[in-house]
Design a protein around this motif. Sequence first.
Motif, short mmCIF file in Angstrom:
data_model
loop_
_atom_site.label_atom_id
_atom_site.label_comp_id
_atom_site.label_asym_id
_atom_site.label_seq_id
_atom_site.Cartn_x
_atom_site.Cartn_y
_atom_site.Cartn_z
N UNK A 1 47.61 -75.68 68.12
CA UNK A 1 47.05 -76.87 68.79
C UNK A 1 46.40 -77.29 67.41
N UNK A 2 47.23 -76.54 66.23
CA UNK A 2 46.91 -76.33 64.97
C UNK A 2 47.89 -76.55 64.18
N UNK A 3 48.83 -77.07 64.93
CA UNK A 3 49.75 -77.96 64.36
C UNK A 3 50.77 -77.16 62.78
N UNK A 4 50.42 -76.22 62.69
CA UNK A 4 50.59 -75.67 62.07
C UNK A 4 52.23 -74.66 62.35
N UNK A 5 52.48 -73.84 63.38
CA UNK A 5 53.59 -73.33 64.08
C UNK A 5 54.65 -74.06 64.15
N UNK A 6 55.61 -73.45 63.46
CA UNK A 6 56.93 -73.85 63.19
C UNK A 6 57.54 -73.69 64.60
#
Length: 72
Positions: free
Chosen positions: A36-41
């Motif tokens: 959801x955050x879009x930060x996870x690689x």
Amino acid sequence: MNAPTELNSEDVIRIRIEVMRREHRDLDEAIHALEASGRGDQLTLRRLKKQKLALKDQIARLEDRLIPDIIA
């Protein structure tokens, strides 16, 4: 206070299953939060998903140990 001092093997397995289910839920929440955050690689997400699947398999194996084989 007549609590039993020792747990039998089935009780230990049931407790272990519950702990593993909590870990599985925690991993699921972490995966959803990263997505959801879009930060996870992608590598981190893949590792978390693999860990979650391994927990699911371990839970299934432990649950199978609690259910006796029924000969049809």
